[in-house]
Design an enzyme around this catalytic site. Structure first.
Site, PDB file in Angstrom:
ATOM      1  CG  HIS A 176     -36.077   6.185  -5.147  1.00  0.00           C
ATOM      2  ND1 HIS A 176     -35.311   6.900  -4.505  1.00  0.00           N
ATOM      3  CD2 HIS A 176     -36.415   6.938  -6.291  1.00  0.00           C
ATOM      4  CE1 HIS A 176     -34.966   7.982  -4.726  1.00  0.00           C
ATOM      5  NE2 HIS A 176     -35.703   8.146  -5.928  1.00  0.00           N
ATOM      6  CG  ASP A 208     -41.024   4.468  -1.614  1.00  0.00           C
ATOM      7  OD1 ASP A 208     -41.802   5.467  -1.335  1.00  0.00           O
ATOM      8  OD2 ASP A 208     -39.826   4.422  -2.077  1.00  0.00           O
ATOM      9  CD  GLN A 220     -42.957   8.256  -8.420  1.00  0.00           C
ATOM     10  OE1 GLN A 220     -44.318   8.499  -8.807  1.00  0.00           O
ATOM     11  NE2 GLN A 220     -41.928   8.957  -8.427  1.00  0.00           N
ATOM     12  CE  LYS A 276     -41.064  11.786  -5.376  1.00  0.00           C
ATOM     13  NZ  LYS A 276     -40.088  11.913  -6.545  1.00  0.00           N
ATOM     14  CB  CYS A 317     -32.874   7.598  -7.800  1.00  0.00           C
ATOM     15  SG  CYS A 317     -32.314   9.113  -7.576  1.00  0.00           S
TER      16      CYS A 317
END
Ligand code: PMP
Length: 406
Positions: free
Chosen positions: A123, A200, A203, A226, A364
């Site tokens: 991202h 990261d 997600q 999220k 993104c």
């Protein structure tokens, strides 16, 4: 506990609203998830009955607010199995967590000519901060490529390490392709070169069990919004040994021990990285959201969403001229696609008129779009409250839009 879908859906009041007179079909969970009643109520309750600034007060409410805030840190620690709450830094979100890390790590431990290894499917929030550092310090970005199924090439990854490598940054689940990257293995490779890794988990945290000790992650970042929590709160996990070595990110209250105009000494971990009044109400919301996920069971959620994504993939594949981007062996609950020559924006806009919320565009991840040779996709991303009926509605909607264009 087996997931009771009806009960779960009733926990999320927004799911029963309509859009243009149609039942809402919310398939934009990769962008943000909806909030269960318990999260919203915890926020309202705290404002109504506890609110006071944390850490500084001797009075009753301040102490209560501090207890809540610090118990939320403990909830986060438990959720990702960190060793200590000293390793849990509250931020505004994934983006700020990465900026904090890049700024502090880059400042203290990187020199001109040093390198960071990133994957092609990052991202922008795990690319641009490094590029800004590159502009300031002359560091270089090296990129892990992928195959056409959207799987990172681990042999190529290994070849990117040089004596100048200082950090590796990888997304655990791609927000476009849904690829679940083998981050445990990739961390082991980096550690064999004595290089730390930032994961990261924006997600992954809502969808699969994330255990920082099992992964042996050096740093890991995610956003509350999220994972059914409020906006404006996020987490930077860092191994204590690393966080101890890093300088503060922002200066201000909370992060200091003693200040004079000549010299300042800094607070201990994790407060060294938390300048100013934290979003202590938001952290309560985050803890409530994590408790909600834990009560259902992240493994139940993972299994349910896996079934849902398989079903969606099968159903979508029935649509003539559909191209699905991302066919990795291990995929999370994200499906990106294009149908024939229909522009992703047109598809998204027309689906919206049917009450179906999907995301369109580059998500993104423009370097990934470049790799795929496209400008954007339509993305459906699922959460624990989505149903097969909603997938059927999506497929029927796409078929209807396709007919309009044929
Ligand atoms: N990384 C990934 C993989 C994401 O999907 C997102 C959000 N789309 C981010 C980082 C940025 O998260 P936030 O906007 O909450 O900071």
């Amino acid at each position: 506990m087996i997931m009771n879908l009806q009960q779960i859906r009733s926990d999320f009041p927004i799911l029963s609203r309509t859009v243009y007179g149609k039942p809402l079909v919310y398939l934009d969970n990769g962008a943000t998830t909806q909030k269960p009643r318990c999260v919203v109520e915890s926020i309202v309750d705290e404002y109504y009955s506890v609110n006071a600034n944390v850490h500084r007060g001797v009075h009753f409410l301040s102490q209560k607010a501090t207890e809540l805030h610090e118990s939320s840190r403990e909830t986060v620690r438990r959720f990702i199995n960190a060793r200590s709450t000293n390793e849990i830094v509250f931020t505004r979100g994934t983006t700020e967590s990465i900026n904090l890390l890049v700024s502090s790590f880059g400042e203290a431990l990187m020199q001109e000519g040093d390198e960071v290894i990133l994957s092609v499917m990052e991202h922008h929030s795990n690319i641009v901060p490094w590029q800004l550092l590159a502009g300031r310090k002359g560091i270089k970005l090296r990129v892990i490529p992928m195959n056409d199924r959207g799987e990172l090439l681990l042999d190529e990854y290994e070849k990117l390490f040089t004596p100048r490598t200082r950090m590796v940054g990888i997304t655990q689940i791609s927000n476009v392709l849904g690829t679940v990257n083998p981050v445990g293995e990739m961390i082991a490779t980096a550690h064999a070169h004595n290089i730390p890794v930032v994961i990261d988990a924006a997600q992954s945290i809502p969808h699969i069990a994330v255990d920082v000790q099992q992964l042996d992650a050096d740093f890991l970042v995610f956003s509350a919004h999220k994972v059914y929590g409020p906006t404006g709160v996020g987490v930077l996990y860092g191994k204590e040994t690393w966080l101890d070595r890093l300088p503060p990110y922002q200066g201000g209250g909370e992060m200091i021990r003693h200040v004079s105009f000549e010299h300042t000494t800094f607070n201990e971990l994790p407060f060294k990285f938390e300048a100013g009044t934290p979003d202590y109400i938001g952290t309560t919301g985050l803890a409530k959201a994590l408790d909600y996920v834990t009560a259902i069971g992240i493994d139940h959620i993972a299994a349910y969403e896996h079934g849902l994504t398989d079903y969606a993939t099968r159903r979508l594949q029935e649509i003539p001229h559909i191209r699905i981007f991302g066919e990795a062996a291990r995929k999370g609950s994200v499906i990106s696609f294009l149908v024939g020559n229909i522009h992703h924006f047109d598809m998204g806009t027309l689906l919206d008129r049917l009450g179906i919320a999907v995301r369109t565009g580059h998500h993104c991840a423009q370097p990934l779009m470049q790799r795929l040779g496209i400008e954007g996709t339509v993305r459906a991303s699922f959460a624990l409250y989505n149903t097969r009926e909603e997938i059927d509605a999506l497929v029927a909607g796409i078929e209807r839009v396709s007919k309009m264009f044929s």
